[in-house]
Design a protein around this motif. Sequence first.
Motif, mmCIF file in Angstrom:
data_model
loop_
_atom_site.group_PDB
_atom_site.id
_atom_site.type_symbol
_atom_site.label_atom_id
_atom_site.label_comp_id
_atom_site.label_asym_id
_atom_site.label_seq_id
_atom_site.Cartn_x
_atom_site.Cartn_y
_atom_site.Cartn_z
ATOM 1 N N THR C 73 63.800 37.903 74.046
ATOM 2 C CA THR C 73 64.799 37.042 74.279
ATOM 3 C C THR C 73 66.277 37.524 73.821
ATOM 4 N N LEU C 98 68.550 32.953 72.353
ATOM 5 C CA LEU C 98 67.994 32.085 71.199
ATOM 6 C C LEU C 98 69.058 31.215 70.629
ATOM 7 N N TYR C 161 54.552 36.336 66.738
ATOM 8 C CA TYR C 161 55.427 35.567 67.913
ATOM 9 C C TYR C 161 56.065 34.301 67.520
ATOM 10 N N SER C 165 60.300 33.600 67.971
ATOM 11 C CA SER C 165 60.222 32.896 69.229
ATOM 12 C C SER C 165 61.507 31.961 69.663
ATOM 13 N N ARG C 170 62.790 26.111 72.139
ATOM 14 C CA ARG C 170 63.344 27.192 73.074
ATOM 15 C C ARG C 170 62.524 28.091 73.792
ATOM 16 N N ASP C 171 61.289 28.072 73.189
ATOM 17 C CA ASP C 171 60.057 29.033 73.518
ATOM 18 C C ASP C 171 59.343 28.097 74.664
#
Lengths: 331, 331, 331, 331
Positions: C73, C98, C161, C165, C170-171
């Motif tokens: 990202t 992010l 992860y 993330s 956001r993920d």
Amino acid sequence: MLNIAVIGAGRIGHVHARTIAGHPQADLALVCDPVGDAAEKLASQYDGARSAKDAEEAFADPQVDAVIIGSPTPLHIPHLLAAAKAGKAVLCEKPIALDMADVEAARTDLDAISTPVMFGFNRRFDPSFAAVRAAVEAGRIGALEQLTVISRDPAAPPIEYVTVSGGIFRDMTIHDFDTARFFLGDITEVHAVGQNLDPAIEEAGDFDAAVVTLRAASGAVATIINNRHCASGYDQRLEASGHDGALFAENIRPTTVRLSNAEVTDAQEPYLDFFLERYADAYRLELSAFIEAVEAGTTPPTGIGDAVAALRLAEAATRSARTGEVVRLGS
Amino acid sequence: MLNIAVIGAGRIGHVHARTIAGHPQADLALVCDPVGDAAEKLASQYDGARSAKDAEEAFADPQVDAVIIGSPTPLHIPHLLAAAKAGKAVLCEKPIALDMADVEAARTDLDAISTPVMFGFNRRFDPSFAAVRAAVEAGRIGALEQLTVISRDPAAPPIEYVTVSGGIFRDMTIHDFDTARFFLGDITEVHAVGQNLDPAIEEAGDFDAAVVTLRAASGAVATIINNRHCASGYDQRLEASGHDGALFAENIRPTTVRLSNAEVTDAQEPYLDFFLERYADAYRLELSAFIEAVEAGTTPPTGIGDAVAALRLAEAATRSARTGEVVRLGS
Amino acid sequence: MLNIAVIGAGRIGHVHARTIAGHPQADLALVCDPVGDAAEKLASQYDGARSAKDAEEAFADPQVDAVIIGSPTPLHIPHLLAAAKAGKAVLCEKPIALDMADVEAARTDLDAISTPVMFGFNRRFDPSFAAVRAAVEAGRIGALEQLTVISRDPAAPPIEYVTVSGGIFRDMTIHDFDTARFFLGDITEVHAVGQNLDPAIEEAGDFDAAVVTLRAASGAVATIINNRHCASGYDQRLEASGHDGALFAENIRPTTVRLSNAEVTDAQEPYLDFFLERYADAYRLELSAFIEAVEAGTTPPTGIGDAVAALRLAEAATRSARTGEVVRLGS
Amino acid sequence: MLNIAVIGAGRIGHVHARTIAGHPQADLALVCDPVGDAAEKLASQYDGARSAKDAEEAFADPQVDAVIIGSPTPLHIPHLLAAAKAGKAVLCEKPIALDMADVEAARTDLDAISTPVMFGFNRRFDPSFAAVRAAVEAGRIGALEQLTVISRDPAAPPIEYVTVSGGIFRDMTIHDFDTARFFLGDITEVHAVGQNLDPAIEEAGDFDAAVVTLRAASGAVATIINNRHCASGYDQRLEASGHDGALFAENIRPTTVRLSNAEVTDAQEPYLDFFLERYADAYRLELSAFIEAVEAGTTPPTGIGDAVAALRLAEAATRSARTGEVVRLGS
């Protein structure tokens, strides 16, 4: 990569051409059809595919590894024999012939075929039907006692097709006969009731709906319910009932959407309309099985024996529906 | 056999009268309602039931073992206290009051009650909801993580009712707050979004739809989705999602019939229309639980504490929806 | 035929490479990834695809018409700007960044982009979700009042992860924020409850479950229920409830098979396991929409504005979950 | 209020006694059974019910308005004639006799009956089956073409019962024969395949599963699939397929709960176990229809003609299953 020729550029030829074109291990080499520009039009849709009027071109072409026979049924045996003689692997559409007499007449030649031959009983490869079969074989429902197959087309084919189709049992029920054999093995007794709902089909000498009861050597019984039309689309269901449980394969819709309002709740969409959509996965998996058998040199999962057995059941059902008598099949 | 008086001959009074009349261990002794001939009309439908204008007659009647209080909400505490003082067992409708202040004002008297008191959170007795709860308690889905309660009425009540109802959270969501407590126990945090879809209800100072999020002390979260109207009927569903699985209680239709045609497939009927039909079994089982507790001398499954806790959640949700802030509940 | 480069050979890069390879109007030209032999390994699976370590090769290659950005990202904006500067059409994965600060910092450059840019909100292209949206737009359920989105992953990603993330909102929820905007348009108010079910994820500073309530400018309310794990597979459902009815998009299973035995009846299979299988059609249709827009010179169906709006909702939800306050969004 | 005597205190006698006791317009006056204290035990469960050993007491009792005959089948005709002679209205269980010869022998007496006589084909009163029938009659699916009735008991009765039951077709399928007539009217052709799954039942001279095909005068075809056992409970379904659509009546479970976990999704509970639970509503509505006809002086919805027609189909199916031949029914 298997180079495949498609013999016959009709409806089923289109299905196979598209399936081959989308398959990572197959190439559509050639389409053959003697009628007008049918072969050319179909071939032109796929990069690298050639066309020919004469099926002989496919058999003679050294770059063709395999042929899929989707020609009119009376040509199935001649094309099958020619292709095999030329050393091609063959995937042939059902039924093998319109008449057992044609099979008998070619028996010696058929028995002598040494190339891989598979018959297009695509429903064995439908993921849902295959999963039910696998679960039955795995003992998930105990001994299989009763199988119910419901198979209704969205709409009857044109009368011209009906008249040359060999009748509903050879043309439509043949798939369900194979499904019954797929689940139950040898069938010993056939009873069929034919229905005439559409007078035009009656005039054409055929039935447009039927209920067939099959007794298997195992003691299990299969019921097949057919209709040439269905308001909700292509109605394709299966129910396997065993001593310890039952398995159901349900219809498929384009999406999972359900609607609720003041009239209906959880209403789903009509079924996928016809075999191209409904059995797209099955045609693909059928082709994979064919390719795998050809490349591994193993026996394809369906063969001439299955094709003949299904035709024999179709003939028995036709006789039963015509005479009103039960037909027993010898060993 | 428990002789029961019903206080209040309105909609919920009718429900209880019918439930008592059909219950093998209960007799409808008396119906009390000061308005017109409401009590008389309701009592006359059941053999042996008498009627009175004044609820005091029920409390004073030595042949009455128990009362079901279905009077307007502001009378719940007065009737509850009078009945308990007269030694009657009480099954009281929700909510206990429109205002926590009323509860606080009566706190000493409420604490002093020694007769059995149960509150009418009928959904705890719905066979499907109860089965989900039992399966959760039995560990069938592991630790409960998220509960979703969908509760939509078929149509909003008359504006006159809306204005005296205490608002959607005290009147309608109160059931769902109890359901959340039934599954999750103590709630620590409340957030509510109120919606105004029908301007008439907005003018009456209430919301007609809402989404409430409740955080439980356990860490689990409940979501309640409410609407005062639903085109398909009385939409009553519940979904309990846990670490190892999920359980769903679905809507109920009058029959199991499904319809398929060219527009829809497997379409079911609209949901049962409203609480009388939808929760008929729940009212019956609620009454059984009440009778059983009274006769066995055990504590009824819901009590004043549950009624107060649900009202507190309703007040918190009202405040959250009005202010747009999250409301935290002290211990 | 559009020649496409894939930037990033991770999980999502594999998805896009496979989707491009199977698409009749797209060719996979190049895969770029700086890590080890990831690009080479992925490219080698597809005929004619080349590989490179440096994404610049894709931007500099005149034979590359378009790039799909599936890099980590923090690289999305740099890659997006570089690709656009090189005149490439861009399909960029979510989230755009992010942090909104990164978007703001690049605002002038982002505004200056003149090549087609689309963001990978694949769920808009899921046939079932899209059909629900189309039916809502067509007025099938009247005014949309309440939207419920249930989205649960089969299992949490590795902690490594999780830590990079950007957090669950956001993920993971970012997709559901876009779905809410897809149905409801502008959102004015955000409330989120974060849950910590798995201590390892809590230690990593993130939530692993959440319930988010969104109020739209229209007055409609959306509820999003998320969980990083689900015992039954990838739980992806949606329910749109309107004045005149409701529409549901249900989970998808590998087959239609149902099992009945002494313990369960009509039991279906676990859901398709994860996004690759569940959204295979959506990725394909997303790519088709991208290609169509690029070739027709029209604006792609999702753009930077959608990506920014979804990120803004993710930030608001993060703040709400951290502070326990409702977050209002300015116009 | 109708005063009713129940003749026979066996399983079906218990069903009727309970149904009468719970019915607002019926009183259970008397239970008659010659065996041990069966009558006394059953009567003692209901307030005001008396018992007798001899059925004659019911016929002779002037306070008895109607009798429900649930005695062993060979006594149905004698009890029916005696009750009618005594002026009682009669609700008689199926089948009317074990043998058409017994019907023929009593033909003159049966024809002379002038009191209301109804036969207990309870499935006509099942709300779901009745709703399907009503929708068919209302033209909702166009001309009815194919009817499928699936009827499986949870477990076979004791062998002692099997030996006196008259065989599966007279004892079990008789209900489905009536359902077929209810939907299709006159039947012209019968084909039956009997199955022997349980050797004990084969030794007792009966089948324990069967598939029956019925052709109606209308051209429609009914298929009946029977089994004496079913792992999932009492499997009672029906599917009416017409030119313009289809209607399905599905199985009933105790609750609406569905379970999803790592093995199954949306799994429902086993079906209601047997006829008492499954057809509780049907028995109640059957009794209502009987009472209504008696009190209004109208012809009951089922009569001797229906009972005889169903028995004739059972005999035809028995013959078909034994001989393997199709049986044609004269006009």
